[in-house]
Design a protein around this motif. Structure first.
Motif, short mmCIF file in Angstrom:
data_model
loop_
_atom_site.label_atom_id
_atom_site.label_comp_id
_atom_site.label_asym_id
_atom_site.label_seq_id
_atom_site.Cartn_x
_atom_site.Cartn_y
_atom_site.Cartn_z
N THR A 208 0.74 -1.52 0.11
CA THR A 208 -0.27 0.11 -0.19
C THR A 208 0.99 1.06 -0.40
O THR A 208 2.11 1.99 0.89
CB THR A 208 -0.83 -0.08 1.25
OG1 THR A 208 -1.64 -0.98 1.00
CG2 THR A 208 -1.90 1.03 0.99
N ARG B 242 0.83 5.39 -0.27
CA ARG B 242 0.05 7.06 -0.12
C ARG B 242 1.44 8.13 -0.49
O ARG B 242 2.34 7.91 0.28
CB ARG B 242 -0.73 6.81 0.38
CG ARG B 242 -1.70 7.88 0.75
CD ARG B 242 -2.70 8.28 1.61
NE ARG B 242 -4.00 7.42 1.85
CZ ARG B 242 -4.75 7.29 2.08
NH1 ARG B 242 -4.79 7.95 3.18
NH2 ARG B 242 -5.18 6.15 1.67
N ASP C 57 -8.28 -2.33 1.59
CA ASP C 57 -9.41 -1.57 2.48
C ASP C 57 -8.68 -1.35 3.41
O ASP C 57 -9.01 -0.24 3.96
CB ASP C 57 -11.03 -2.15 2.30
CG ASP C 57 -10.89 -2.15 0.72
OD1 ASP C 57 -10.73 -1.67 -0.41
OD2 ASP C 57 -12.07 -2.78 0.51
N ASN D 77 -5.97 -1.45 4.96
CA ASN D 77 -4.70 -0.64 4.99
C ASN D 77 -4.86 0.45 4.51
O ASN D 77 -4.42 2.17 4.75
CB ASN D 77 -3.85 -0.92 4.27
CG ASN D 77 -2.91 -2.71 4.68
OD1 ASN D 77 -2.90 -2.53 5.63
ND2 ASN D 77 -2.51 -3.31 3.81
N GLU D 78 -6.16 1.28 3.26
CA GLU D 78 -6.25 2.73 3.29
C GLU D 78 -7.11 3.48 4.18
O GLU D 78 -7.03 4.17 4.98
CB GLU D 78 -7.50 2.14 2.11
CG GLU D 78 -6.20 1.99 0.54
CD GLU D 78 -5.49 3.02 -0.09
OE1 GLU D 78 -5.08 4.02 0.60
OE2 GLU D 78 -4.56 2.13 -0.41
N GLU D 79 -7.86 2.21 5.23
CA GLU D 79 -8.62 3.34 6.65
C GLU D 79 -7.62 3.55 7.07
O GLU D 79 -7.75 4.33 7.73
CB GLU D 79 -9.18 2.11 6.72
CG GLU D 79 -11.37 2.00 6.40
CD GLU D 79 -11.52 0.95 6.86
OE1 GLU D 79 -11.73 0.59 7.95
OE2 GLU D 79 -12.90 0.60 5.98
N ASP E 249 -5.82 6.73 6.00
CA ASP E 249 -7.17 7.91 6.32
C ASP E 249 -6.67 8.09 7.58
O ASP E 249 -7.11 9.91 8.06
CB ASP E 249 -8.26 6.89 6.04
CG ASP E 249 -8.76 7.39 4.04
OD1 ASP E 249 -7.81 7.55 3.38
OD2 ASP E 249 -10.24 6.40 4.38
#
Length: 154
Positions: A16, A18, A135, A137-139, A142
């Protein structure tokens, strides 16, 4: 930029990435300071109780993640490699077993890229968790974004 600490193949890892609009040093601080880490670690709705956080190579991070509706999840990890402010690598000693490597790359003075790699022993183990973890990991990122915004204000 730090090199890969763990040797693996793409079918045995979940990656992941970002870009955050914050300095790399602040991003690393959010990962290395338990005062901040406890606020954002885990999927949306989870809270943490840290029992031990010894941030050094060979040090342990022992914590419980509390689910939003039910469940307490005990976690024990060992820090294997720390290269401030570029790399944090650890090994999980609790189920599910996998290694983690987080790398921090400066893009500009006010922008940094985080690459979070979860590394499994086998492709089968990786595949079992992939459908849930991507999903989540994205949370987690965030929540990290929100913590970084708070850190800038304080």
């Amino acid at each position: 930029m730090a090199t890969n600490f763990f040797q693996t193949t793409p079918d045995c890892e979940i990656v992941t990435t970002r870009v955050f609009n914050f300095p790399k040093a602040l991003l690393f601080e959010a990962w290395s300071n338990p005062r901040h880490l406890k606020n954002w670690w885990g999927p949306e709705g989870f809270t943490n109780t840290f029992h031990e956080f010894d941030f050094r190579e060979g040090g342990k991070w022992d914590f419980t993640m509390h689910g939003p509706e039910k469940g307490n999840y005990n976690n024990l990890v060992e820090f294997l490699k720390i290269e401030e402010p570029n790399l944090i690598a650890w090994k999980r000693h609790s189920q599910p077993l996998f290694n983690v490597q987080a790398t921090f790359e400066e893009i500009s003075a006010e922008e940094a890229r985080l690459t979070f790699r979860m590394i499994f022993e086998t492709a089968t183990e990786c595949e079992k968790l992939k459908k849930f973890v991507v999903d989540k990991n994205e949370e987690n990122f965030d929540r990290l974004q929100r913590e970084l915004q708070i850190m800038v204000l304080t």
